[in-house]
Design a protein around this motif. Structure first.
Motif, PDB file in Angstrom:
ATOM      1  N   VAL A 137       3.306  14.248 -10.197  1.00 22.91           N
ATOM      2  CA  VAL A 137       2.601  13.041  -9.749  1.00 22.91           C
ATOM      3  C   VAL A 137       3.586  12.045  -9.143  1.00 22.91           C
ATOM      4  CG1 VAL A 137       1.257  11.042 -10.521  1.00 22.91           C
ATOM      5  CG2 VAL A 137       0.735  13.321 -11.426  1.00 22.91           C
ATOM      6  N   ASN A 138       4.713  11.842  -9.820  1.00 17.46           N
ATOM      7  CA  ASN A 138       5.713  10.888  -9.334  1.00 17.46           C
ATOM      8  C   ASN A 138       6.372  11.350  -8.041  1.00 17.46           C
ATOM      9  OD1 ASN A 138       5.220   9.269 -11.543  1.00 17.46           O
ATOM     10  ND2 ASN A 138       6.873  10.144 -12.766  1.00 17.46           N
ATOM     11  N   LEU A 139       6.395  12.642  -7.812  1.00 21.68           N
ATOM     12  CA  LEU A 139       6.979  13.182  -6.594  1.00 21.68           C
ATOM     13  C   LEU A 139       6.066  12.943  -5.383  1.00 21.68           C
ATOM     14  CD1 LEU A 139       9.466  14.860  -5.655  1.00 21.68           C
ATOM     15  CD2 LEU A 139       8.080  16.919  -6.046  1.00 21.68           C
ATOM     16  N   TRP A 140       4.775  13.209  -5.570  1.00 15.25           N
ATOM     17  CA  TRP A 140       3.826  13.061  -4.468  1.00 15.25           C
ATOM     18  C   TRP A 140       3.373  11.608  -4.274  1.00 15.25           C
ATOM     19  CZ3 TRP A 140       1.909  16.755  -1.033  1.00 15.25           C
ATOM     20  CH2 TRP A 140       2.313  18.071  -1.274  1.00 15.25           C
ATOM     21  N   LYS A 141       3.143  10.907  -5.385  1.00 14.28           N
ATOM     22  CA  LYS A 141       2.707   9.494  -5.338  1.00 14.28           C
ATOM     23  C   LYS A 141       1.415   9.290  -4.532  1.00 14.28           C
ATOM     24  CE  LYS A 141       7.239   7.272  -5.935  1.00 14.28           C
ATOM     25  NZ  LYS A 141       8.060   8.490  -6.103  1.00 14.28           N
ATOM     26  N   SER A 148       3.937  11.495   2.274  1.00 11.99           N
ATOM     27  CA  SER A 148       4.782  12.566   2.795  1.00 11.99           C
ATOM     28  C   SER A 148       4.718  13.766   1.856  1.00 11.99           C
ATOM     29  CB  SER A 148       6.228  12.096   2.945  1.00 11.99           C
ATOM     30  OG  SER A 148       6.767  11.703   1.696  1.00 11.99           O
ATOM     31  N   VAL A 149       5.043  14.933   2.397  1.00  9.52           N
ATOM     32  CA  VAL A 149       5.007  16.178   1.623  1.00  9.52           C
ATOM     33  C   VAL A 149       6.414  16.461   1.092  1.00  9.52           C
ATOM     34  CG1 VAL A 149       4.517  18.643   1.683  1.00  9.52           C
ATOM     35  CG2 VAL A 149       3.133  17.054   3.054  1.00  9.52           C
ATOM     36  N   PHE A 267      -4.192  11.659   1.349  1.00 15.40           N
ATOM     37  CA  PHE A 267      -3.587  11.276   2.621  1.00 15.40           C
ATOM     38  C   PHE A 267      -3.610  12.486   3.545  1.00 15.40           C
ATOM     39  CE2 PHE A 267       0.136  13.089   0.511  1.00 15.40           C
ATOM     40  CZ  PHE A 267       0.817  13.731   1.546  1.00 15.40           C
ATOM     41  N   GLU A 268      -3.441  12.232   4.841  1.00 14.44           N
ATOM     42  CA  GLU A 268      -3.463  13.307   5.826  1.00 14.44           C
ATOM     43  C   GLU A 268      -2.122  13.371   6.534  1.00 14.44           C
ATOM     44  OE1 GLU A 268      -6.210  14.546   9.648  1.00 14.44           O
ATOM     45  OE2 GLU A 268      -7.177  13.638   7.899  1.00 14.44           O
ATOM     46  N   LYS A 269      -1.607  14.571   6.670  1.00 10.47           N
ATOM     47  CA  LYS A 269      -0.314  14.773   7.329  1.00 10.47           C
ATOM     48  C   LYS A 269      -0.415  16.010   8.214  1.00 10.47           C
ATOM     49  CE  LYS A 269       4.224  13.910   7.621  1.00 10.47           C
ATOM     50  NZ  LYS A 269       4.809  12.631   8.057  1.00 10.47           N
ATOM     51  N   TYR A 274      -4.354  16.012   1.885  1.00  9.09           N
ATOM     52  CA  TYR A 274      -3.786  16.275   0.568  1.00  9.09           C
ATOM     53  C   TYR A 274      -4.459  15.347  -0.452  1.00  9.09           C
ATOM     54  CZ  TYR A 274      -0.062  18.621   3.203  1.00  9.09           C
ATOM     55  OH  TYR A 274       0.637  19.449   4.037  1.00  9.09           O
ATOM     56  N   GLY A 275      -5.138  15.941  -1.444  1.00 10.95           N
ATOM     57  CA  GLY A 275      -5.806  15.164  -2.483  1.00 10.95           C
ATOM     58  C   GLY A 275      -4.892  14.881  -3.668  1.00 10.95           C
TER      59      GLY A 275
END
Length: 364
Positions: A137-141, A148-149, A267-269, A274-275
């Motif tokens: 969770v902390n990595l993706w935020k 960002s991925v 978010f969209e990248k 990405y949910g």
């Protein structure tokens, strides 16, 4: 504010906002004179505030203005107490557990109880719900400024610390202690609101409330019936439309109605969405063919955690899980929003209102 004239013969509305008591308003009282004279007068108190990063609302009812005022104050004090105990945005005992990973940390009885329930659901679902998902969770935020991925290497490193089986609890002389391994980070975001809502409902009933409705950011808790022999009706959000657009309505009585989906935090990248619901197996947002999962359960914590778990499983695995666990009652909505799968035990309490959605009953 809307009231049922068939039940309320008079009504006073009291609003609490962010801890500040608003003035009494009586605009609706005169509109209720058509109610049967044999029906007892009932008053309503409404409260709302921002806590735990979400909007919390409550409606409580009582026989006197003082009673509903007292119940509204209890809701407020309990929400503040749990926020101070569990918020990720404050210096709380739960954050202290993460800060002192590798050590025994004293926690409240409530945190210990919630952790036990989290570990039980993690075992039940083979980590489809995973309370040590924190490093991922902390990595993706996602939902907290992350757009960002992460790299494959960063994900692989974070996954090394995801394992709920290393979390330990102990009790000594009535005091509760919790320990996680170094590098781990416990994240109760997928169970805390369900747990807190259940505790609020239990407290209200203990204080004499016969019926109430709580909403913790979409986690709904129906306390008792709405009125005698009349359940609460809770709408299930259609994920592809604005808030308030429902694809189904469920009848609820003294239980939690909790929904998970990835439609509000994402978010969209590079053209890919990405949910925020992450997999403890892959370290990435879950790849699922479900758009939402709703659980009805007397235990709000279990309902909250199971929502996340079944959403990540996808249609086939979630359906198999529900067939094997008839005590879990769910409504699954497919990602194309053409099929709603409903547990057999609650089929008479779920009314799909969208004519384009086909209903499939999950047999046990």
């Amino acid at each position: 504010m809307r009231f049922s004239a068939a039940v309320l013969s008079a009504c006073l509305s009291l609003a609490f906002m962010g801890g500040i008591q608003a003035t009494w308003a009586q605009d609706n009282a005169s509109a209720q004179t058509t109610a049967p004279t044999a029906q007892a007068t009932e008053y309503e108190a409404s409260w709302q505030s921002l806590h735990m990063g979400t909007l919390v609302t409550a409606k409580v009812f009582g026989q006197t203005p003082d009673e509903v005022k007292r119940l509204g104050a209890i809701v407020e004090s309990e929400i503040v107490r749990f926020d101070d105990m569990m918020s990720v945005h404050k210096e709380t005992a739960l954050n202290e557990v993460n800060r002192r990973a590798g050590e025994w940390v004293e926690v409240t009885p409530e945190i210990a109880e919630m952790t036990r329930e989290a570990l039980e659901v993690a075992d039940l679902t083979d980590s489809a719900f995973e309370p040590t998902i924190g490093p991922i969770v902390n990595l993706w935020k996602i939902g907290f400024g992350g757009h960002s991925v992460p790299s494959d290497a960063a994900i692989a490193e974070a996954l090394k610390h995801v394992n709920h089986r290393t979390v330990t609890l102990k009790e000594e002389d009535g005091r509760h202690f919790l320990r996680i391994e170094r590098g781990q980070n416990i994240d109760m975001g997928a169970i805390a609101k369900g747990y807190i809502g259940q505790k609020l409902a239990d407290r209200l009933k203990k204080e004499g409330a016969k019926h109430a409705l709580l909403d913790l950011g979409g986690n709904v808790v129906a306390v008792g019936e709405k009125y005698e022999n009349q359940p609460w009706r809770v709408g299930l959000q259609r994920p592809d439309q604005t808030r308030g657009a429902y694809f189904a309505v469920v009848s609820a009585n003294d239980e939690s109605v909790i929904t998970s989906g990835a439609y509000e935090r994402n978010f969209e990248k590079d053209g890919k969405k990405y949910g925020h619901i992450l997999s403890a197996k892959t370290g990435r947002p879950v790849a699922t063919d479900l758009s939402s999962v709703t659980i009805l359960d007397k235990n709000g914590a279990r309902a909250d955690a199971l929502c996340t778990a079944l959403f990540g499983m996808g249609v086939s695995a979630a359906e198999r899980f529900l067939e094997a666990h008839p005590d879990v009652h769910a409504v699954l909505l497919s990602s194309d929003m053409k099929t709603a799968l409903v547990s057999d035990a609650i089929k008479d309490r779920v009314r799909v209102t969208d004519p384009e959605i086909v209903v499939k009953i999950i047999k046990h």
